[in-house]
Motif scaffolding. Structure first.
Motif, PDB file in Angstrom:
ATOM      1  N   GLY A  76       0.821  -1.208   0.000  1.00 35.12           N
ATOM      2  CA  GLY A  76       0.000   0.000   0.000  1.00 35.12           C
ATOM      3  C   GLY A  76       0.848   1.247   0.000  1.00 35.12           C
ATOM      4  N   GLY A  77       0.198   2.387  -0.179  1.00 32.70           N
ATOM      5  CA  GLY A  77       0.895   3.658  -0.209  1.00 32.70           C
ATOM      6  C   GLY A  77       1.323   4.110   1.175  1.00 32.70           C
ATOM      7  N   THR A  78       2.075   5.189   1.206  1.00 30.96           N
ATOM      8  CA  THR A  78       2.516   5.762   2.477  1.00 30.96           C
ATOM      9  C   THR A  78       1.311   6.186   3.310  1.00 30.96           C
ATOM     10  OG1 THR A  78       4.543   6.573   1.433  1.00 30.96           O
ATOM     11  CG2 THR A  78       3.901   7.589   3.527  1.00 30.96           C
ATOM     12  N   GLY A  79       1.288   5.742   4.574  1.00 30.06           N
ATOM     13  CA  GLY A  79       0.195   6.102   5.460  1.00 30.06           C
ATOM     14  C   GLY A  79      -1.057   5.255   5.312  1.00 30.06           C
ATOM     15  N   ALA A  80      -0.972   4.174   4.529  1.00 28.44           N
ATOM     16  CA  ALA A  80      -2.156   3.342   4.294  1.00 28.44           C
ATOM     17  C   ALA A  80      -2.422   2.345   5.418  1.00 28.44           C
ATOM     18  CB  ALA A  80      -2.014   2.588   2.968  1.00 28.44           C
ATOM     19  N   GLY A  81      -1.444   2.144   6.308  1.00 27.87           N
ATOM     20  CA  GLY A  81      -1.673   1.253   7.441  1.00 27.87           C
ATOM     21  C   GLY A  81      -0.884  -0.040   7.413  1.00 27.87           C
ATOM     22  N   LYS A  82       0.151  -0.117   6.608  1.00 32.15           N
ATOM     23  CA  LYS A  82       0.933  -1.355   6.504  1.00 32.15           C
ATOM     24  C   LYS A  82       1.613  -1.709   7.825  1.00 32.15           C
ATOM     25  CE  LYS A  82       3.537   0.215   3.209  1.00 32.15           C
ATOM     26  NZ  LYS A  82       2.950   1.578   3.098  1.00 32.15           N
TER      27      LYS A  82
END
Length: 307
Positions: free
Chosen positions: A115-121
């Motif tokens: 996922g993108g930056t800040g998506a919760g990975k």
């Protein structure tokens, strides 16, 4: 799995085709998103396997947030959709717990968040002391299971990042970190000079990973620029797959196209503020669903095994 004279014997079965399982996790809105009047929800969850991105009622508004003209009212299907109200414990119980059984049966297993930056990975995989992530939950049950069964297994771990095509050891005390090289080892790819640790319990393992997490690069990067051509080739069943196009796909070769049971958790924001990143992740995850691995049990016959 059977045991003879204290040894572990994992019989090799015939090769089976196993589709990569893809889960979608839509995280709750952040404080910043909730405080921005321009932020709108971009999802309509249909059922446990289907979701509509950018439903019709939001078309006029959401077009403002996309740098390019994007298709609207698109339905995506995955193995499971987890909405903002779903806890990490629930995700673990429904989709991850079986990994323990697969490991005991002798299969290679991979779980990765995308996922993108800040998506919760990071929250999904590592979590917090109050809300443990999937790695913590899996480690706790793995150590507990091995102790109950009395199986002699050595668990070793490493922690690296690939940032702008540079491989860094997040557990090394060398600062700034040096770029590590990828080396071919038969059918596998190994990282030169990578640190390895042998945690004796789940708490020690998580402490090691939290230390490494503090050393990660914090700047955003393209989520799929380097690996999308490889995923497309795998999904289309092409004979030549350009794994060497990026270091990420070289390291994940066996997980994406080899002897491995693989689970991908695509993480996205529900907000229109992350419109492009979310759309990119949805398309990438949809392609991964078409990839099939050839999985078989590993043959082990030893009093102590390393995993």
């Amino acid at each position: 799995m059977s045991r003879h004279g204290g040894s572990i014997v994992l019989a090799r079965n015939s090769v089976n085709l196993n589709q990569i399982k893809v889960m979608l996790r839509i995280r709750p809105s952040s404080k910043k998103e909730r405080g921005n009047p321009s932020s709108k929800n971009v999802f309509e969850i249909i059922d446990e396997e289907s979701v509509v991105f950018d439903p019709n009622e939001n078309n006029d508004l959401l077009a403002m947030y996309s740098k390019k003209r994007q298709p609207k009212n698109l339905q995506f299907s995955y193995d499971h959709i987890f909405g903002p109200e779903t806890t990490t414990d629930e995700i673990y119980d429904q989709s991850i717990r079986d990994v323990i059984n697969h490991l005991q049966d002798g299969y290679n297993c991979t779980i990765f968040a995308y996922g993108g930056t800040g998506a919760g990975k990071t929250f999904t995989m590592l979590g917090t002391p109050v809300h443990p992530g999937l790695t913590a939950l899996l480690a706790e049950e793995l150590y507990s299971t091995l102790m109950e069964d009395g199986i002699g297994v050595e668990i070793i771990c490493s922690y690296l990042e690939i940032y702008n095509e540079n491989v860094h050891d997040l557990l090394s005390d060398i600062h700034p970190p040096k770029a590590l090289q990828l080396l071919e080892d038969g059918s596998s790819v190994v990282v030169s000079d990578l640190s390895w640790f042998r945690p004796s319990n789940a708490e020690e393992l998580m402490s090691i990973l939290r230390t490494g997490n503090l050393r990660r690069s914090q700047l955003p990067t393209d989520t799929n620029k380097e690996s999308s051509s490889c995923i497309d080739a795998l999904a289309d069943g092409l004979q030549h797959v350009p794994f060497r196009n990026s270091k990420l796909t070289r390291l994940l070769k066996n997980s994406l196209d080899g002897n491995c049971r693989t689970i991908m958790i695509a993480n996205v924001s529900p907000s229109s503020l992350a419109y492009d990143d979310t759309f990119s992740t949805l398309k990438y995850a949809a392609r991964v669903k078409y990839i099939k691995n050839s999985v078989k049990k590993n043959l082990v016959s030893a009093r102590n095994a390393s995993v």
